[in-house]
Design a protein around this motif. Structure first.
Motif, PDB file in Angstrom:
ATOM      1  N   ARG A   1      -1.507  -2.658  -4.134  1.00 57.46           N
ATOM      2  CA  ARG A   1      -0.947  -3.563  -5.138  1.00 57.46           C
ATOM      3  C   ARG A   1      -1.264  -5.023  -4.791  1.00 57.46           C
ATOM      4  NH1 ARG A   1       3.329   0.141  -3.983  1.00 57.46           N
ATOM      5  NH2 ARG A   1       3.669   1.627  -5.682  1.00 57.46           N
TER       6      ARG A   1
ATOM      7  N   ARG B   1       0.844  -1.197   0.000  1.00 58.72           N
ATOM      8  CA  ARG B   1       0.000   0.000   0.000  1.00 58.72           C
ATOM      9  C   ARG B   1       0.878   1.245   0.000  1.00 58.72           C
ATOM     10  NH1 ARG B   1      -2.124  -3.722   3.443  1.00 58.72           N
ATOM     11  NH2 ARG B   1      -4.219  -4.507   2.939  1.00 58.72           N
TER      12      ARG B   1
ATOM     13  N   SER C   1      -2.779   3.653  -3.461  1.00 63.02           N
ATOM     14  CA  SER C   1      -2.558   2.471  -4.305  1.00 63.02           C
ATOM     15  C   SER C   1      -2.509   1.217  -3.439  1.00 63.02           C
ATOM     16  CB  SER C   1      -1.246   2.598  -5.090  1.00 63.02           C
ATOM     17  OG  SER C   1      -1.294   3.694  -5.972  1.00 63.02           O
TER      18      SER C   1
ATOM     19  N   THR D   1      -3.789  -3.977  -9.411  1.00 64.78           N
ATOM     20  CA  THR D   1      -3.475  -2.716  -8.733  1.00 64.78           C
ATOM     21  C   THR D   1      -4.729  -1.848  -8.686  1.00 64.78           C
ATOM     22  OG1 THR D   1      -1.178  -2.759  -9.494  1.00 64.78           O
ATOM     23  CG2 THR D   1      -2.035  -0.651  -8.727  1.00 64.78           C
TER      24      THR D   1
ATOM     25  N   ASN E   1      -6.042   1.873  -7.776  1.00 59.06           N
ATOM     26  CA  ASN E   1      -5.670   3.265  -7.522  1.00 59.06           C
ATOM     27  C   ASN E   1      -6.931   4.083  -7.270  1.00 59.06           C
ATOM     28  OD1 ASN E   1      -2.859   2.870  -8.037  1.00 59.06           O
ATOM     29  ND2 ASN E   1      -3.272   2.928 -10.228  1.00 59.06           N
TER      30      ASN E   1
ATOM     31  N   THR F   1      -7.995   7.999  -6.529  1.00 62.84           N
ATOM     32  CA  THR F   1      -7.448   9.356  -6.561  1.00 62.84           C
ATOM     33  C   THR F   1      -8.533  10.375  -6.249  1.00 62.84           C
ATOM     34  OG1 THR F   1      -5.836   8.713  -8.247  1.00 62.84           O
ATOM     35  CG2 THR F   1      -6.239  11.066  -7.972  1.00 62.84           C
TER      36      THR F   1
ATOM     37  N   SER G   1     -11.529   5.974  -9.360  1.00 57.28           N
ATOM     38  CA  SER G   1     -11.007   4.660  -8.967  1.00 57.28           C
ATOM     39  C   SER G   1     -10.621   3.903 -10.229  1.00 57.28           C
ATOM     40  CB  SER G   1     -12.050   3.877  -8.171  1.00 57.28           C
ATOM     41  OG  SER G   1     -13.196   3.620  -8.960  1.00 57.28           O
TER      42      SER G   1
ATOM     43  N   THR H   1      -3.399  10.130  -4.149  1.00 55.33           N
ATOM     44  CA  THR H   1      -3.661   8.810  -4.722  1.00 55.33           C
ATOM     45  C   THR H   1      -3.278   7.720  -3.734  1.00 55.33           C
ATOM     46  OG1 THR H   1      -3.257   9.620  -6.968  1.00 55.33           O
ATOM     47  CG2 THR H   1      -3.154   7.243  -6.631  1.00 55.33           C
TER      48      THR H   1
ATOM     49  N   SER I   1     -12.131   1.743 -14.972  1.00 54.01           N
ATOM     50  CA  SER I   1     -12.122   2.940 -14.131  1.00 54.01           C
ATOM     51  C   SER I   1     -13.510   3.557 -14.048  1.00 54.01           C
ATOM     52  CB  SER I   1     -11.122   3.975 -14.654  1.00 54.01           C
ATOM     53  OG  SER I   1     -11.541   4.513 -15.883  1.00 54.01           O
TER      54      SER I   1
END
Length: 764
Positions: free
Chosen positions: A380, A353, A378, A388, A390, A392, A418, A376, A446
């Motif tokens: 993983r 993270r 993240s 992954t 993400n 933001t 996202s 952001t 996304s």
């Protein structure tokens, strides 16, 4: 009069050079002569071609190098001597540090040794029995080396043969030798032999010869059968080459460590999958997903190319910090025809993270300025398959900093996005295991939402959804396709002032009315900028098509009005553009660059739309465009702006865009670099918008055959602070052709109206 003045200036320059040269000679120790370089004179056989190239190659190996000169003056030597005096002044010390050179004397030149080197180089290129005579051409205070070369006819190859060797390597070398670049009548060339040994070694490695080395091969030339300077060439294996170097190796075991740490033991429990052993105390990365990235197979011959390919593919997952593949030999009996290897793949994960924050300062041509904060998060390897996630969040605030009618206006923007990335193809069809050789495509999904509130004008809420793939086809080529691209926007809380603006601008009103965009996007990128070669090319081409599929389900609510889908007016358009860049690198270590860029784009609205949506239109001006004009302030066409209708508050856009840039980049000192640039560009509309008509009714925004005279042009200087690839860029530019001015007044260098651009990274 002019000729007479010019003659005086030339005579003065010659006088200064002569005086300076004499002063250098006066400063030299008694009995010393300054070495001025070497001259090579060639008397060659008539059959020899490219004598000029041969002479240049020989000139490059003559030693030592003489002192450099500037306009015929030995300035480096001069300031070396000046600095040797007692108590040299500050200027002499500084000049010595910058350009000073220790003098190279005649006594530093070893004629016999240099002659031997020249003779050896000639023999290495097949010119055996060449004669070299060396002498000095001396004057009172300087000397020059003269090398006279008599070069006979070179030796040329008649036949090439692979000599007998032990099995099984003999068969493989013989097969590889059939593709040799050697041809009959080829001149004897030691460098060519070296390259051929390296080529054969590389091919043998691909066939499994793990312990082979190019130094085990030797070329022998036999001239006994000929008396006319010909030879037969034989490729042989040196004596006492280890047996293990002449047999291929196969992979017997493949061990994978998906969660490796240097402190960890390489033994323990494992899970077997597809003939590989996965060692992990608990499931960190599911073997069924990791296996597709590993191109090594048990039972196959060792191949370094497959090893590199596996390491690269594993690195692209985005979950690992280090990828290390090591091989261990398994005991092999001396008379075995094959050896055995064990491959160990060590994978060290990135932090699972992470949080990244980014703060930007934004300025716009309408005098709006303010900060934008982006954060952001993240995560993983989310589902133990390299995924992954993400998330933001963005917060931006802008306010009108200038005085006037618009002072006090502000803009607040909130965004949440996202993104979920899968390092594999998620599709209803399954591809063969070896279909994607270089890299496995990634699947991207996304969702995003944005809230934009502009005080005293409107509120715009928007959302988007994306599903697509990115694929690196090779080192330079990337494809990206998004078969699902959805955008929704809703305009609300409009003020009377803004409604009047829309009423006066039907094109702007239409672009806001298109609430729903559904389509497909495709992008192709070819990028050589990752290399350090002299010539670099970059091409990016995109295609954006929207509205075709949902038009099959669109319904016309009112006759003559645009169709709707699920109660929303949808956009229908096609848009294509190309971005071409070329960089020419030169200077020592390629530290100087001529960078060029050309961009062309065209958007076409059809079917359910008369104009492409506002967010899809082109703009020009700003730090990544024509830098002599503020962001989104150039165009369309020759439009001058209309402050009475508040048009300048909105980005001035069009459906056609052309831009060209040229920039010279050079080093200044340490991390500081400079640039000189020229930019040109503009945007237009293919169908004129009445809002942009001038007081005489002329269509100022329409694209015509006179577009070349409507380009906004500017030039300027730039400063870059380059810290290991992180570039902070300042560009100061001024226009010299402003299309918004009246004809006859456009071409004027307005150096008193410069625009300062601040940005991160190079513009192109």
């Amino acid at each position: 009069m002019f000729i007479k003045k010019y003659s005086y200036q030339l005579a003065a320059i010659v006088f200064v050079i002569v005086i300076q040269s004499c002063s250098v000679h006066k400063l030299m120790p008694e009995g010393k002569r300054l070495y001025t370089g070497a001259s090579i004179e060639i008397n060659a056989d008539s059959s020899i071609q490219n004598i000029g190239q041969l002479k240049q190659n020989l000139q490059n190996i003559s030693r030592p190098e003489p002192n450099t000169k500037f306009l015929g003056m030995n300035l480096g030597v001069y300031y070396y001597f000046k600095n040797q005096k007692e108590n040299p002044n500050f200027i002499n010390k500084w000049l010595y540090k910058k350009i000073g050179q220790k003098p190279v004397y005649q006594s530093d030149v070893e004629l016999v040794e240099v002659a031997a080197i020249l003779r050896n180089r000639l023999e290495n290129n097949g010119f055996f029995y060449s004669r070299v005579v060396s002498t000095f051409q001396e004057k009172e205070k300087k000397a020059k080396a003269i090398y006279q070369l008599n070069i006979p006819k070179p030796y040329r190859m008649e036949n090439f043969k692979v000599d007998s060797m032990v099995s099984p390597i003999y068969t493989d070398i013989k097969t590889i030798g059939q593709k040799t670049p050697f041809e009959k009548n080829m001149r004897f060339d030691l460098n060519n032999f070296k390259f051929e040994r390296q080529r054969i070694d590389s091919e043998l490695k691909k066939k499994g010869y793990y312990n082979f080395n190019s130094s085990f091969l030797i070329f022998e030339a036999d001239t006994n059968q000929y008396d006319d300077k010909k030879f037969d060439l034989f490729l042989k294996l040196k004596a006492k080459v280890p047996r293990k170097s002449t047999i291929p190796y196969v992979l017997k075991n493949i061990n994978v460590y998906p969660n490796y740490n240097l402190k960890d033991s390489i033994t323990g429990e494992h899970v077997a999958f597809d003939d590989k052993k996965y060692y992990q105390n608990k499931i960190i990365f599911k073997p069924k997903y990791l296996n597709d990235f590993i191109t090594l197979k048990v039972g196959e011959f060792y191949n370094p190319e497959k090893s590199k390919n596996t390491a690269r593919r594993l690195s692209t997952i985005g979950a690992y910090k280090y990828v290390n593949i090591q091989y261990n030999e398994i005991d092999t009996i001396a008379n075995d025809e094959k050896g055995a290897l064990e491959a160990n793949i060590f994978l060290s994960p990135l932090t699972k993270r992470a949080i990244r924050a980014e703060l930007q300062a934004v300025t716009k041509s309408n005098n709006f300025a303010g900060p934008t904060l982006g954060v952001t998060f993240s995560n993983r390897n989310l589902f133990k398959g390299g995924e992954t996630l993400n998330i933001t969040g963005t917060l931006g605030y802008e306010t009108q900093v200038a005085s006037g009618e618009n002072s006090g206006l502000s803009s607040l923007e909130l965004g949440l996005k996202s993104e979920l990335i899968f390092p594999r193809v998620i599709a209803p069809i399954r591809f063969k295991e070896d279909f994607f050789e270089y890299a496995i495509p990634k699947t991207k999904m996304s969702l995003s939402a944005t809230y934009l509130s502009r005080s005293e004008l409107y509120t715009l809420s928007s959302g988007s959804a994306l599903f697509g793939y990115t694929w690196d086809a090779n080192k330079y080529t990337t494809y990206e396709i998004n078969p699902i691209s959805l955008n929704y926007s809703s305009l609300s809380n409009t003020t009377t002032a803004f409604e009047n603006i829309l009423k006066n601008n039907p094109f702007l009103e239409e672009s806001f009315n298109q609430q729903f965009i559904s389509g497909l996007t495709f992008s192709y990128t070819y990028n050589e900028m990752i290399n350090t070669q002299q010539h670099q090319f970059y091409v990016n081409s995109t295609l954006d098509v929207a509205g075709n599929s949902i038009s099959l389900f669109g319904k016309e609510k009112e006759i003559g009005e645009p169709k709707e889908f699920l109660g929303l007016q949808y956009a229908q358009f096609a848009k294509a553009d190309i971005d071409f860049r070329y960089h020419f690198n030169f200077g020592s270590d390629n530290n100087q660059k001529i960078a060029t860029r050309f961009f062309a784009g065209y958007g076409y609205a059809y079917g359910n739309s008369d104009v492409i949506p506002f967010v899809k239109q082109y703009f020009s001006g700003g730090p990544y465009s024509v830098r002599a004009f503020n962001t989104r302030s150039l165009g369309p066409g020759t439009y001058q702006g209309n402050s009475e209708t508040n048009t300048t508050f909105f980005d001035r856009t069009g459906n056609i865009k052309l831009e060209a840039n040229v920039e010279y980049r050079f080093p200044i000192y340490s991390i500081f670099k400079g640039a000189v640039f020229v930019d040109a560009g503009n945007v237009w509309n293919s169908v004129s918008n009445d809002t942009f008509n001038d007081e005489n009714g002329n269509e100022t925004d329409k694209f015509t055959s006179n577009f070349i005279n409507e380009l906004g042009m500017g030039t300027g200087l730039g400063l870059r602070i380059d810290v290991q690839g992180f570039v902070i860029r300042f560009d100061l530019a001024a226009p010299f052709n402003d299309p918004s001015l009246e004809k006859g007044n456009r071409f004027d260098f307005q150096f008193n109206k410069p625009v300062l651009n601040f940005a991160i990274g190079y513009s192109f």
